[in-house]
Design a protein around this motif. Structure first.
Motif, PDB file in Angstrom:
ATOM      1  N   LEU A 195     -17.225  41.755  20.823  1.00 51.55           N
ATOM      2  CA  LEU A 195     -17.756  41.771  22.194  1.00 51.55           C
ATOM      3  C   LEU A 195     -19.147  41.149  22.262  1.00 51.55           C
ATOM      4  N   ARG A 198     -18.908  37.430  21.761  1.00 49.74           N
ATOM      5  CA  ARG A 198     -18.316  36.707  22.899  1.00 49.74           C
ATOM      6  C   ARG A 198     -19.320  36.585  24.046  1.00 49.74           C
ATOM      7  N   TYR A 199     -20.035  37.684  24.319  1.00 47.38           N
ATOM      8  CA  TYR A 199     -20.946  37.664  25.474  1.00 47.38           C
ATOM      9  C   TYR A 199     -22.388  37.347  25.086  1.00 47.38           C
ATOM     10  N   ARG A 200     -22.607  37.142  23.798  1.00 45.50           N
ATOM     11  CA  ARG A 200     -23.936  36.768  23.282  1.00 45.50           C
ATOM     12  C   ARG A 200     -25.014  37.751  23.742  1.00 45.50           C
ATOM     13  N   PHE A 211     -20.088  46.257  30.113  1.00 45.28           N
ATOM     14  CA  PHE A 211     -19.565  46.341  28.753  1.00 45.28           C
ATOM     15  C   PHE A 211     -19.127  47.745  28.334  1.00 45.28           C
TER      16      PHE A 211
END
Ligand code: KPL
Length: 297
Positions: A195, A198-200, A211
């Motif tokens: 996670l 992916r979302y940095r 999240f």
């Protein structure tokens, strides 16, 4: 057998072990060498959690310069690079050499334990470290390491290796249930790493919307899979363990995010692969893990 400890894998963890195990007073008992692509005498620069910068002279050797009978080899590469790095070194060392595997996830541990002729121990650690420049390592925070054999054997060796790490300043203990501890770490990594990569985002941002519910849904899937695999939950449950790690590492960029930012391959397969395969074996649907797999860098 020589008295040389080899560290194979010059990334953050390899440099950390080299810098601690290679302290001058310890070096009198054990020689340390870091196996790298090329030999070099450049020191390792260690920034301690207290902010001190120390320079440690640990020889870097190429695989073909390795002593034939090292005392032990610490394999500290990323999971996806472990088998190949070991295959290169294996041409130069005694096949009965003890190994310690430090990889995340649960991909290489089982096959290497079965295939390697000598004793194989697995380590799981919460030491925080990242590389700095070509020769540096920042020890971001003290952690703890457990060491053991997947089948519960070689307890004297595990005790010795943990003892040496402890003397060097890296807290470590031998353990008889390393398999469970590896699955626990894998659960933490699976709920956090894909996670944040992916979302940095930094780990702590997982506590916020959007999240938080994503993490909660992942924890539910992980819980069912672990039950089916008969992996006992941590003392206070999966949720408590995972959110505690998010809290204590809130400012961290997780290893998978660091890999993405550096343009390296990620440990997606070693972390998500074993969980998805276990889900499939037990006929459990794991749509969140599947979606992460499909969308992970
Ligand atoms: O182990 C980690 C990692 O970065 O791989 C966690 C626990 C997620 C801390 O960042």
């Amino acid at each position: 057998m020589t008295d040389t400890t080899l560290i194979l894998g010059p990334g953050a963890l390899g440099r950390l072990l080299a810098a601690y195990l290679g302290q001058p007073y310890l070096e009198q008992q054990n020689r340390i060498a870091l196996v790298d692509r090329k030999a070099s005498s450049r020191p390792i620069n260690l920034v301690t959690p207290e902010g001190e910068t120390l320079s440690r002279l640990v020889p870097r050797i190429a695989a073909d310069q390795a002593p034939r009978q090292p005392m032990v080899v610490h394999l500290t590469t990323k999971a996806y690079a472990a088998e190949q790095a070991l295959a290169v070194l294996a041409e130069h060392i005694d096949p009965a050499t003890p190994l310690v595997l430090w990889q995340n996830g649960f991909r290489v541990q089982e096959p290497l334990t079965q295939r390697w002729q000598g004793p194989v121990l697995c380590a799981t650690t919460t030491e925080g470290a990242y590389t700095q420049g070509a020769d540096g390592v920042v020890h971001a925070g003290h952690g703890h390491t457990f060491i053991g054999h997947l089948g519960g054997g070689y307890s004297d060796l595990a005790k010795r290796v943990a003892g040496t790490l402890g003397t060097s300043g890296l807290a470590a203990a031998p353990c008889g249930d390393i398999r469970h501890r590896l699955w626990h770490k894998l659960a933490v990594n699976a709920a956090i790493n894909p996670l944040v990569a992916r979302y940095r985002i930094r780990n702590g941002q997982l506590r916020d919307r959007p999240f938080r519910p994503m993490v909660a849904a992942l924890i539910d899937e992980i819980d069912s899979i672990m039950r089916a695999e008969s992996i006992p939950p941590p003392e206070h449950g999966w949720e408590a363990m995972i959110w505690k790690v998010v809290d204590t590492t809130s400012n961290n960029r997780a290893s998978m995010l660091q890999d993405v930012l550096a343009g390296r391959p990620t440990e997606r397969d070693a972390i998500l692969g074993p969980l998805r395969e276990a889900a499939e074996r037990h006929g459990i649907a794991a749509p969140r893990l599947d979606a992460l797999w499909d969308n992970s860098p």
